[in-house]
Design an enzyme around this catalytic site. Structure first.
Site: not given
Ligand code: G3P
Ligand code: MG
Length: 243
Positions: A9-10, A36, A38, A51, A111, A113, A230
């Site tokens: 995640h990120r 993943e 953003d 993000h 993702e 945004k 994460d």
């Molecule tokens: O894509 C999963 C997650 O990243 C969505 O929420 O706010 O962490 O971008 P956020």
């Molecule tokens: Mg995200």
């Protein structure tokens, strides 16, 4: 059930500054299956990886991403806030990440945004880059903005999309199918047994976020298609223990 994949995640954002090249490299080194990230657009419409809609939390700058040109944005320090060891890490462009990722075998969850700040045309810009680096079969585009997913599907029905949501929806796979999406990226607390079982029956992949606690990783490994975490290093170790 196939092996549950691990998406960082990120990037490996538990150990590295989120959404930076060093976090993505760490995810690869940790053995993650995918990352993943953003995406937002600068003032001059360069897709960049960050993000928040502002640069305030994760850089030494202030203000909205949309108000920076890329030349201005790339001078910001996106690493020092996390730890002084990462001082000087920059906000990457999507293009730089794709160039780096193309020769690896990593999957990529992009993702979009574009819920709080709207970036008209972001779908087309991102799809062009995916095509340029020939990674379409390894990409999943997700968004909380579901109109954007419909637009991605309209522009290229072959690109996989996934619905992002936080709420305990009833049979969300039916909703996803109605808008032409191929997956469910749900907030961890709503990844309840009824959802996991129903989606599996409907052949709709589920990839909950953000799965960080050991007990949650253990509960979902072998129980869904992928987790978004994460802590990819820890998740890879737990997955080995669970197989
Ligand atoms: O894509 C999963 C997650 O990243 C969505 O929420 O706010 O962490 O971008 P956020
Ligand atoms: Mg995200």
């Amino acid at each position: 059930m196939l092996k549950t994949l691990i998406f960082a995640h990120r990037g490996a954002s538990g150990t590295h500054p989120e959404n930076t090249m060093t976090a993505f490299q760490a995810a690869l080194d940790d053995g993650a299956d995918g990352i993943e990230l953003d995406v937002q657009l600068t003032k001059d419409r360069v897709p960049v990886i960050i993000h928040d809609e502002t640069v305030n939390r994760t850089t030494d700058g202030q203000g909205w991403v949309k108000d920076y040109t890329y030349e201005e944005l790339k001078k910001l320090d996106a690493g020092g806030w996390f730890h002084p060891a990462f001082h000087g890490a920059a906000i990457p462009t999507l293009e730089a990440v794709l160039e780096w990722l193309a020769p690896t075998s990593l999957l990529l969850n992009i993702e979009l945004k574009n819920g709080i700040v709207r970036y008209p045309g972001i779908e087309e810009i991102v799809l062009k880059l995916i095509k340029k680096y020939d990674v379409k079969n390894r990409v999943i585009i997700s968004s909380f903005n579901h109109y954007s997913l419909v637009e991605v599907h309209r522009l290229d029905p072959d690109v996989e999309t996934a619905v992002l949501f936080m709420e305990g929806l009833y049979e969300p796979w039916e909703y996803a199918k109605a808008l032409g999406a191929n997956g469910l990226h749900c907030f961890l607390p709503v990844a309840v047994p009824e959802l996991l079982a129903g989606a599996a029956k409907a052949m709709m992949p589920v990839r909950p976020f953000t799965v960080n606690e050991d007990q949650h990783i253990r509960a979902l490994i072998n129980g869904c298609d992928a987790i978004i975490t994460d802590w990819p290093e820890k998740a890879v170790i737990i997955r080995k223990q669970c197989t």
